[in-house]
Design a protein around this motif. Structure first.
Motif, PDB file in Angstrom:
ATOM      1  N   ALA A 172      36.306 -34.349 -20.402  1.00 15.55           N
ATOM      2  CA  ALA A 172      34.895 -34.174 -20.743  1.00 15.55           C
ATOM      3  C   ALA A 172      34.696 -33.012 -21.705  1.00 15.55           C
ATOM      4  CB  ALA A 172      34.078 -33.941 -19.470  1.00 15.55           C
TER       5      ALA A 172
ATOM      6  N   THR B 277      39.355 -31.450 -12.936  1.00 13.61           N
ATOM      7  CA  THR B 277      38.463 -30.330 -13.188  1.00 13.61           C
ATOM      8  C   THR B 277      38.992 -29.091 -12.484  1.00 13.61           C
ATOM      9  OG1 THR B 277      36.598 -31.828 -13.271  1.00 13.61           O
ATOM     10  CG2 THR B 277      36.097 -29.502 -12.962  1.00 13.61           C
TER      11      THR B 277
ATOM     12  N   ILE C  33      31.886 -23.239 -15.834  1.00 13.63           N
ATOM     13  CA  ILE C  33      32.528 -24.358 -15.143  1.00 13.63           C
ATOM     14  C   ILE C  33      33.809 -23.907 -14.441  1.00 13.63           C
ATOM     15  CG2 ILE C  33      33.714 -26.563 -15.474  1.00 13.63           C
ATOM     16  CD1 ILE C  33      31.749 -27.125 -17.763  1.00 13.63           C
TER      17      ILE C  33
ATOM     18  N   ARG D 206      35.817 -36.049 -16.330  1.00 15.12           N
ATOM     19  CA  ARG D 206      35.732 -34.688 -15.810  1.00 15.12           C
ATOM     20  C   ARG D 206      36.840 -33.858 -16.428  1.00 15.12           C
ATOM     21  NH1 ARG D 206      35.547 -34.353  -9.488  1.00 15.12           N
ATOM     22  NH2 ARG D 206      34.754 -32.283 -10.041  1.00 15.12           N
ATOM     23  N   GLY D 207      36.741 -32.526 -16.230  1.00 20.02           N
ATOM     24  CA  GLY D 207      37.792 -31.634 -16.674  1.00 20.02           C
ATOM     25  C   GLY D 207      37.959 -31.624 -18.175  1.00 20.02           C
TER      26      GLY D 207
END
Length: 463
Positions: free
Chosen positions: A225, A13, A343, A221-222
């Motif tokens: 996702a 992420t 994000i 994640r990151g």
């Protein structure tokens, strides 16, 4: 290699702006004019493309299928062309937002893409009509886009008429109107009287897509996702290929480069199409205003200026009108990319410009569009079910801010009951004529009109 670039390369992420030690300061991260360099702009730009890629192409596939160009048709070239144009004009419309032209464009990191909101209007217009239906659709979108541009002069003044009670209902109706399409695709696609319609293997493929997508959303994640739906489709595609349900013949039959074709489907005036696109243009304009406000408040910590709101709306409408000339569908700002900016913490409009360049390049390569058409309809159905479900979920999030007084509950209930009822029972509009039958049967437009009117005339409206 910087810590940031290494994190991206490893699929992690991206850190928030406050963690960019030595790469950029928090002030630079919040500045739309700051260019962080290609080492950061390229991976973040690709991340923006991955976040919107499937959602951008899905409307073109659905409309092409409704018109008769889709799965099982003798000539898949119209669908390939529509997919190609969806990528090309999403990129071009994004450049109008990030770079701008005179008063046009917000000059903010706004990603444009093909709009789901217009689908309830577009599907009835093209249903079984082939090229003639697409001619009426694209002509209507052209006029609707020009009307949408004119809203840039007044968009700030009409926001009072569209509180969360109204916008939440409209978004909910968009999701509810389209859920049937996802189930039809997962069951194997129409007509429903085929022996294999609803077969278990189709639901297994759709379920694979949904299962992988949900798993990535919950546990990854990151980039993993961010591109969950796209990766879910790839997983379902792989399973379908192992089962022998994938043919790459369409890819072999097209060239590497193709240019857009003005008025590819012709020009045809349809009152219902023009009126429908103009009315939905109001909804799209308000959606864009919301996205611009979200970007400025979440990314830059300030309110959007009137100039930014007006420029974004003008670019939104112009992008739709320009795309329609070349046979592409209406576009709007993509909310999922607004969330991506929150994000990453990077507000640079130049990062989104880099992503737009990737989309434009892909739009000139028909083999990419042809590859998309090889996705089995059941696999696509799994992704569509997830996406349309998320549209409805987003509506519930909007409606959370509504004060559920008896007044608001009655307005919401009446608008929902009438609009959903007309969509489920189109025969009730048999005496309304073709134009009004299409508009009232869409579900979205009657919901919007009833909710807006009642909210304005019923006493007790919140300031």
């Amino acid at each position: 290699m910087s810590d940031f670039a290494q994190t991206l390369e490893e699929g992690g992420t991206p850190p928030s702006a406050k963690d960019y030690r030595g790469i950029m300061s928090p002030e630079q991260a919040r500045d739309p004019e700051y260019f962080p360099g290609l080492a950061i702009a390229v991976p973040l730009g690709i991340q923006h493309v991955l976040a919107m890629f499937v959602s951008n192409l899905a409307p073109a596939i659905i409309v092409a299928g409704a018109a008769g160009f889709g799965y099982g048709s003798d000539d898949p070239s119209p669908m390939i062309y529509m997919i190609q144009m969806a990528m090309l004009f999403a990129g071009i419309a994004t450049l109008f937002q990030t770079i701008g032209a005179g008063p046009m464009g917000a000059r903010l990191p706004i990603v444009q893409g093909t709009s789901f909101a217009f689908l309830p209007i577009m599907i009835p217009i093209v249903a079984g009509q082939g090229v003639a239906g697409m001619a009426a659709l694209t002509t209507g979108a052209l006029f609707g886009g020009l009307f949408h541009m004119s809203l840039s002069l007044v968009v700030g003044k009409i926001r009072f008429a569209l509180p969360p009670l109204v916008t939440g209902l409209v978004v909910l109706m968009i999701g509810l109107s389209l859920m049937r399409v996802g189930v039809q695709y997962a069951a194997g696609g129409l007509p429903a009287d085929r022996p294999d319609y609803g077969a278990g293997i189709g639901w297994m493929l759709a379920g694979t897509v949904a299962f992988v997508t949900l798993g990535l959303c919950f546990f990854a994640r990151g980039i993993w996702a961010t591109a969950a739906v796209l990766i879910g489709l790839i997983a379902g595609y792989g399973v379908a290929a192992l089962l022998g349900r994938v043919s790459l013949d369409p890819v072999a039959q097209v060239g590497w480069v193709a240019l857009p074709d003005p008025f590819r489907f012709g020009f045809a005036i349809s009152a219902s199409a023009i009126l429908g696109f103009c009315l939905m243009g109001v909804v799209s304009a308000i959606e864009t205003v919301g996205d611009v406000s979200g970007i400025c408040e979440g990314g830059a910590g300030r309110e959007a200026t009137d100039k930014e709101l007006s420029g974004a709306t003008m670019a939104d409408g112009f992008g739709t009108a320009l795309a329609a000339i070349f046979g592409a569908l209406p576009n709007t700002s993509f909310s999922q990319n607004v969330g991506l900016i929150a994000i990453t913490g990077v507000m640079s409009r130049h990062v989104v410009t880099v992503g737009a360049v990737f989309l434009i390049i892909a739009g000139f390569v028909p083999k990419i569009g042809a590859l998309v058409t090889t996705i089995p309809i059941e696999v696509l159905g799994g992704g569509v079910i997830v996406m349309f479900g998320m549209v409805a979920s987003a509506a519930l999030s909007i409606l959370q801010s509504v004060t559920w007084s008896q007044r608001n509950m009655l307005i919401f209930g009446i608008a929902l009951s009438v609009s959903l009822g007309l969509q489920l029972e189109p025969a009730a509009l048999s005496h309304a004529g073709e134009t009004w039958g299409v508009l009232l049967g869409s579900g979205v437009l009657p919901a919007a009109v009833i909710a807006v009117v009642l909210n304005l005339i019923v006493p007790g409206r919140e300031a």
